[in-house]
Design a protein around this motif. Sequence first.
Motif, short mmCIF file in Angstrom:
data_model
loop_
_atom_site.label_atom_id
_atom_site.label_comp_id
_atom_site.label_asym_id
_atom_site.label_seq_id
_atom_site.Cartn_x
_atom_site.Cartn_y
_atom_site.Cartn_z
N LEU A 116 -8.89 0.93 -3.05
CA LEU A 116 -8.03 -0.11 -3.58
C LEU A 116 -8.35 -1.42 -2.88
N LYS A 117 -8.71 -2.45 -3.65
CA LYS A 117 -9.03 -3.76 -3.09
C LYS A 117 -7.85 -4.70 -3.32
N LEU A 118 -7.41 -5.40 -2.27
CA LEU A 118 -6.19 -6.19 -2.31
C LEU A 118 -6.43 -7.64 -1.95
N ASP A 119 -5.72 -8.52 -2.66
CA ASP A 119 -5.66 -9.94 -2.30
C ASP A 119 -4.20 -10.35 -2.41
N LEU A 120 -3.49 -10.31 -1.28
CA LEU A 120 -2.07 -10.64 -1.22
C LEU A 120 -1.85 -11.73 -0.19
N ASP A 121 -0.99 -12.69 -0.52
CA ASP A 121 -0.56 -13.69 0.45
C ASP A 121 0.82 -13.31 0.99
N HIS A 122 0.99 -13.43 2.30
CA HIS A 122 2.32 -13.25 2.90
C HIS A 122 2.28 -13.82 4.30
N THR A 123 3.37 -14.44 4.74
CA THR A 123 3.38 -15.11 6.04
C THR A 123 3.86 -14.23 7.18
N TYR A 124 4.17 -12.96 6.90
CA TYR A 124 4.52 -12.02 7.97
C TYR A 124 4.37 -10.61 7.40
N VAL A 125 3.16 -10.07 7.53
CA VAL A 125 2.83 -8.79 6.89
C VAL A 125 3.70 -7.64 7.38
N GLY A 126 4.22 -7.74 8.60
CA GLY A 126 5.08 -6.69 9.13
C GLY A 126 6.36 -6.47 8.35
N ASP A 127 6.68 -7.37 7.42
CA ASP A 127 7.87 -7.20 6.57
C ASP A 127 7.63 -6.25 5.41
N LEU A 128 6.36 -5.92 5.13
CA LEU A 128 6.02 -5.33 3.84
C LEU A 128 5.86 -3.81 3.85
N THR A 129 6.30 -3.20 2.75
CA THR A 129 5.98 -1.82 2.42
C THR A 129 5.26 -1.84 1.08
N MET A 130 4.14 -1.11 0.98
CA MET A 130 3.29 -1.14 -0.21
C MET A 130 3.07 0.27 -0.73
N THR A 131 3.25 0.45 -2.03
CA THR A 131 3.10 1.76 -2.67
C THR A 131 2.27 1.63 -3.93
N LEU A 132 1.30 2.54 -4.11
CA LEU A 132 0.52 2.63 -5.34
C LEU A 132 0.95 3.89 -6.08
N SER A 133 1.20 3.74 -7.38
CA SER A 133 1.70 4.87 -8.17
C SER A 133 0.97 4.97 -9.50
N GLN A 185 -6.72 13.26 -11.29
CA GLN A 185 -6.00 12.63 -12.38
C GLN A 185 -6.96 11.83 -13.28
N ASP A 186 -6.50 11.54 -14.50
CA ASP A 186 -7.24 10.65 -15.39
C ASP A 186 -7.14 9.22 -14.85
N LEU A 187 -8.25 8.51 -14.91
CA LEU A 187 -8.24 7.10 -14.51
C LEU A 187 -7.41 6.27 -15.48
N SER A 188 -7.49 6.58 -16.77
CA SER A 188 -6.77 5.80 -17.76
C SER A 188 -5.27 6.00 -17.64
N GLY A 189 -4.53 4.97 -18.01
CA GLY A 189 -3.07 5.01 -17.93
C GLY A 189 -2.54 3.83 -17.15
N THR A 190 -1.26 3.84 -16.86
CA THR A 190 -0.62 2.72 -16.18
C THR A 190 -0.53 2.98 -14.68
N TRP A 191 -1.12 2.07 -13.92
CA TRP A 191 -1.03 2.09 -12.46
C TRP A 191 -0.03 1.03 -12.04
N SER A 192 0.67 1.28 -10.93
CA SER A 192 1.70 0.35 -10.46
C SER A 192 1.52 0.09 -8.97
N LEU A 193 1.55 -1.19 -8.62
CA LEU A 193 1.51 -1.59 -7.21
C LEU A 193 2.86 -2.21 -6.88
N LYS A 194 3.56 -1.62 -5.91
CA LYS A 194 4.90 -2.09 -5.54
C LYS A 194 4.88 -2.66 -4.13
N LEU A 195 5.46 -3.85 -3.96
CA LEU A 195 5.60 -4.50 -2.66
C LEU A 195 7.07 -4.77 -2.40
#
Length: 250
Positions: free
Chosen positions: A121-138, A203-213
């Motif tokens: 998973l390749k990410l490009d996210l901006d945030h000014t304090y990464v320690g606040d974040l929880t990230m989930t891929l579904s 799993q099948d690659l096709s379908g809906t992927w979700s990135l939650k922050l």
Amino acid sequence: PADNATGASTSPAFSWTAFAGATSYRFQLSTDAGFATLVSDTVVTTTTFTPAATLNPNTPYYWRVFGINTCGESTASAVYRFTTANEICRAVVTPIPDNSTQGVTDNFAVTDIGTLTGLRLKLDLDHTYVGDLTMTLSKGATSVVLMARPGSQSCGGNDIKVTVDDAATQTLAGNCTAATGSPAYTVGASYKGDNPLAGFVGQDLSGTWSLKLVDAASQDSGQINRWCLLPATSAGTDVIFKNGFDAVTP
């Protein structure tokens, strides 16, 4: 990139050894071995070059270098070949709500087919304090928590511009920079998530992927800029077999 490399980044940094007597270099990048179709033809004064534009995914490329000095241009170096990774990307500017238990979920409908044998998973996210974040891929019933307030919430660094890779040696949890205002992670480097992306294998690659922050603290904020699936797949199943006709004999 190394000669004949596969799965190379679509934003590669090229480097080569110095030519004796050269004061500058002509770098050429092409999609064909004869260099009839040039992607880049650039003169630089260093032994490194990074193209401004992202390369196409899952594409073979060829590159070479010429040395230049006051006497003219040298013959070309050996030609190197590499193939970029299969990147399926979604470019989206989506704010991450500050101090929200709901966070934000970005959905990505993927039409590419195949059965997953691996995933990055390749990410490009901006945030000014990464320690606040929880990230989930579904996807479907499978959810993988990749990061849960890293550095025991003390990660004060900015932004996440990395690749999440089960094979990486550094981790998102343990290698986040504490210094406020500094990059949280080395830009473009690979890090292992809290839980493995191997959970999606089969799993099948096709379908809906979700990135939650989810941003679990106040004052700092950010946004999702771009995220990409880098899948390894086996061939998709033929539709006729999905309908059970494989058992039919003449």
